[in-house]
Design an enzyme around this catalytic site. Structure first.
Site, short mmCIF file in Angstrom:
data_model
loop_
_atom_site.label_atom_id
_atom_site.label_comp_id
_atom_site.label_asym_id
_atom_site.label_seq_id
_atom_site.Cartn_x
_atom_site.Cartn_y
_atom_site.Cartn_z
N ASP A 96 0.12 -5.20 10.90
CA ASP A 96 0.05 -6.65 10.04
C ASP A 96 -0.84 -7.30 10.70
OD1 ASP A 96 2.54 -8.03 8.03
OD2 ASP A 96 0.69 -9.14 8.97
N PHE B 262 1.28 -12.43 -24.68
CA PHE B 262 1.42 -13.96 -24.40
C PHE B 262 0.77 -14.84 -25.38
CE2 PHE B 262 2.54 -12.27 -19.95
CZ PHE B 262 3.98 -11.83 -20.30
N ALA C 157 -3.95 -8.69 1.46
CA ALA C 157 -3.69 -10.00 0.79
C ALA C 157 -2.48 -9.84 -0.25
CB ALA C 157 -4.97 -10.81 0.06
N PHE D 77 -13.28 -9.70 -11.55
CA PHE D 77 -12.43 -10.19 -12.72
C PHE D 77 -11.19 -9.38 -12.95
CE2 PHE D 77 -15.03 -13.83 -14.57
CZ PHE D 77 -15.75 -13.88 -13.67
N ASP E 126 -3.20 -19.61 -18.42
CA ASP E 126 -4.18 -18.42 -19.19
C ASP E 126 -5.19 -19.31 -19.94
OD1 ASP E 126 -3.36 -16.07 -18.04
OD2 ASP E 126 -2.02 -15.82 -19.74
N ARG F 195 -10.26 -11.11 -21.71
CA ARG F 195 -10.51 -10.99 -20.37
C ARG F 195 -11.64 -9.88 -20.14
NH1 ARG F 195 -8.58 -15.01 -20.53
NH2 ARG F 195 -6.71 -15.70 -19.59
N GLY G 229 0.73 -1.26 -0.06
CA GLY G 229 -0.03 -0.10 0.10
C GLY G 229 0.94 1.45 -0.14
N TYR H 243 -2.73 -18.95 -5.08
CA TYR H 243 -3.44 -17.68 -4.82
C TYR H 243 -4.96 -17.97 -4.89
CZ TYR H 243 -5.66 -13.47 -5.84
OH TYR H 243 -6.59 -12.14 -6.01
N ARG I 138 1.29 -17.88 -21.72
CA ARG I 138 1.80 -17.77 -20.26
C ARG I 138 0.88 -19.22 -19.51
NH1 ARG I 138 0.22 -12.61 -16.75
NH2 ARG I 138 -1.79 -13.50 -17.01
N1 UDP Z 1 -0.81 -10.43 -20.87
C1 UDP Z 1 -0.12 -10.54 -22.12
N2 UDP Z 1 1.21 -9.76 -21.85
C2 UDP Z 1 1.47 -9.29 -20.43
C3 UDP Z 1 0.77 -9.60 -19.35
C4 UDP Z 1 -0.49 -9.97 -19.71
O1 UDP Z 1 -0.27 -10.82 -23.13
O2 UDP Z 1 2.66 -8.64 -20.55
C5 UDP Z 1 -2.11 -11.05 -21.10
C6 UDP Z 1 -2.26 -12.40 -20.15
O3 UDP Z 1 -1.92 -13.51 -20.80
C7 UDP Z 1 -3.98 -12.34 -19.99
C8 UDP Z 1 -4.26 -10.83 -20.09
O4 UDP Z 1 -3.03 -10.27 -20.57
O5 UDP Z 1 -4.58 -13.02 -21.16
C9 UDP Z 1 -4.65 -10.10 -18.90
O6 UDP Z 1 -3.45 -10.51 -17.89
P1 UDP Z 1 -3.34 -9.97 -16.45
O7 UDP Z 1 -1.82 -10.32 -16.06
O8 UDP Z 1 -3.46 -8.40 -16.75
O9 UDP Z 1 -4.51 -10.34 -15.64
P2 UDP Z 1 -5.01 -11.77 -15.35
O10 UDP Z 1 -6.15 -12.22 -16.26
O11 UDP Z 1 -3.80 -12.76 -15.25
O12 UDP Z 1 -5.64 -11.53 -13.76
#
Ligand code: UDP
Length: 330
Positions: free
Chosen positions: A51, A208, A75, A169, A285, A221, A37, A141, A282
């Site tokens: 904490d 990614f 968290a 989301f 995903d 997303r 924060g 997580y 990644r």
């Molecule tokens: N993403 C990407 N490149 C990056 C970071 C994220 O392509 O450097 C994509 C990631 O694969 C996902 C979307 O962006 O499909 C959102 O990712 P983020 O990490 O923002 O949020 P998450 O959905 O993982 O909570």
């Protein structure tokens, strides 16, 4: 006037909620350990640097204040880090929530709004994701958040704890009124990463994977504005204070955008070209994730104000430029 304790109130979603509550006449008290924060996000507010591993420290906050309800954000929330170091996540997220609940019950405080996540669902089986979807998180997580949801159910049955677990989301954007926004120790989120290529903090953004089963091949997303999340927390709190039963509720816009659509949006909003490169997928995903927000509309009377991705990106860009200035003058 109800007194509300906000744990993690100096964080990203926490600080926006703190200001929403403050604006709507709640007496807000912030608890934060300031590991993530920012003090300047809660300037002028009654704040405890505590904490949640410190049960006595939490106890002192409840001794000194008559708390009517808690909004619990505190968290850790880095998915990758939770895979590398699950112990850190189970202690900080689960054990520390147990500490908080212990002190709440000792003080007869039995109302809590909790930040949960769509990561509790795991691999989606259908779209849009509603609250009845099965929950099988695919990372620690998500497991920590689901574990807390299960603890709430047991505590409701046994002790009458009433909770609203809000499953977010993709939180995005920033306040247009206050100098607060997304500012993480390590940035992993798409929109700030893209914007930082334009402030010169990063060379390029890696997409990614572009071989997903979506119209343009990139992941979809549900990006929901942080001020819309904040208003949902206020509504949840109002319901609980009015005596509502416990609920699990999704918070998303009900629509998705692909990674490439987000990049195009940034280009429209800023009038600049984003340097991109295509990288590997990644791990973990899914192709597409977006919420059914019917329950939020019905139970909370929630209205999404930011329905257009460009409007969300505009607020994120305004904040990112301020943040860049802050970083370079510090
Ligand atoms: N993403 C990407 N490149 C990056 C970071 C994220 O392509 O450097 C994509 C990631 O694969 C996902 C979307 O962006 O499909 C959102 O990712 P983020 O990490 O923002 O949020 P998450 O959905 O993982 O909570």
């Amino acid at each position: 006037m109800s007194t509300i304790l906000v744990t993690g109130g100096a964080g990203y979603i926490g600080s926006h909620t703190v200001h929403e509550l403050n604006k709507n006449g709640f007496n807000v008290i912030v608890l934060d350990n300031f590991s993530e924060g920012h003090r300047e996000f809660v300037d002028g507010l009654k704040t405890y640097e505590v904490d949640l591993c410190d049960v006595d420290g939490i106890g002192k906050v409840f001794e000194e204040n008559k708390i009517d309800a808690v909004v619990h954000f505190a968290a850790f929330a880095y998915v990758g880090e939770s895979v590398q170091n699950p112990q850190k996540y189970y202690y900080n997220n689960v054990v520390n929530t147990l500490n908080l609940l212990k002190v709440m019950l000792e003080n007869d405080c039995k109302k809590i709004v909790f930040s949960s996540t769509c990561a509790t669902y795991g691999e989606p089986k259908y779209m849009p994701l509603d609250e009845k979807h099965s929950q099988n998180p695919i990372n620690p997580y998500g497991q920590t958040k689901l574990t807390i949801e299960k603890i709430f159910k047991d505590y409701d049955r046994a002790y009458g704890l009433k909770y609203y677990a809000l499953r977010y989301f993709n939180a995005a954007g920033a306040s247009t009124e206050k100098e607060i926004g997304e500012w993480h120790r390590v940035e992993t989120h798409l929109i700030p990463l893209i914007l930082q290529t334009l402030t010169g903090e990063r060379e390029k953004i890696t997409i990614f994977g572009e071989d997903y089963n979506t119209p343009d091949g990139t992941c979809i997303r549900d990006y929901v504005h942080v001020d819309d999340l904040a208003s949902a927390h206020r509504l949840a709190l109002q319901n609980l204070l009015a005596g509502a039963e416990s609920e699990f509720i999704n918070l998303g816009t009900g629509r998705g955008n692909s990674v490439k659509e987000i990049i195009s949006s940034v280009e429209r909003v800023t009038g600049r070209k984003v340097p991109t490169v295509i990288g590997a997928r990644r791990e973990g995903d899914p192709d597409i994730l977006y919420a059914s927000n019917e329950k939020a509309k019905k139970v909370l009377g929630w209205e999404v104000k930011y329905t257009n991705i460009d409007d969300i990106v505009k607020t994120a860009w305004a904040w990112e430029q301020k943040l860049h200035l802050k970083k370079s003058t510090n």
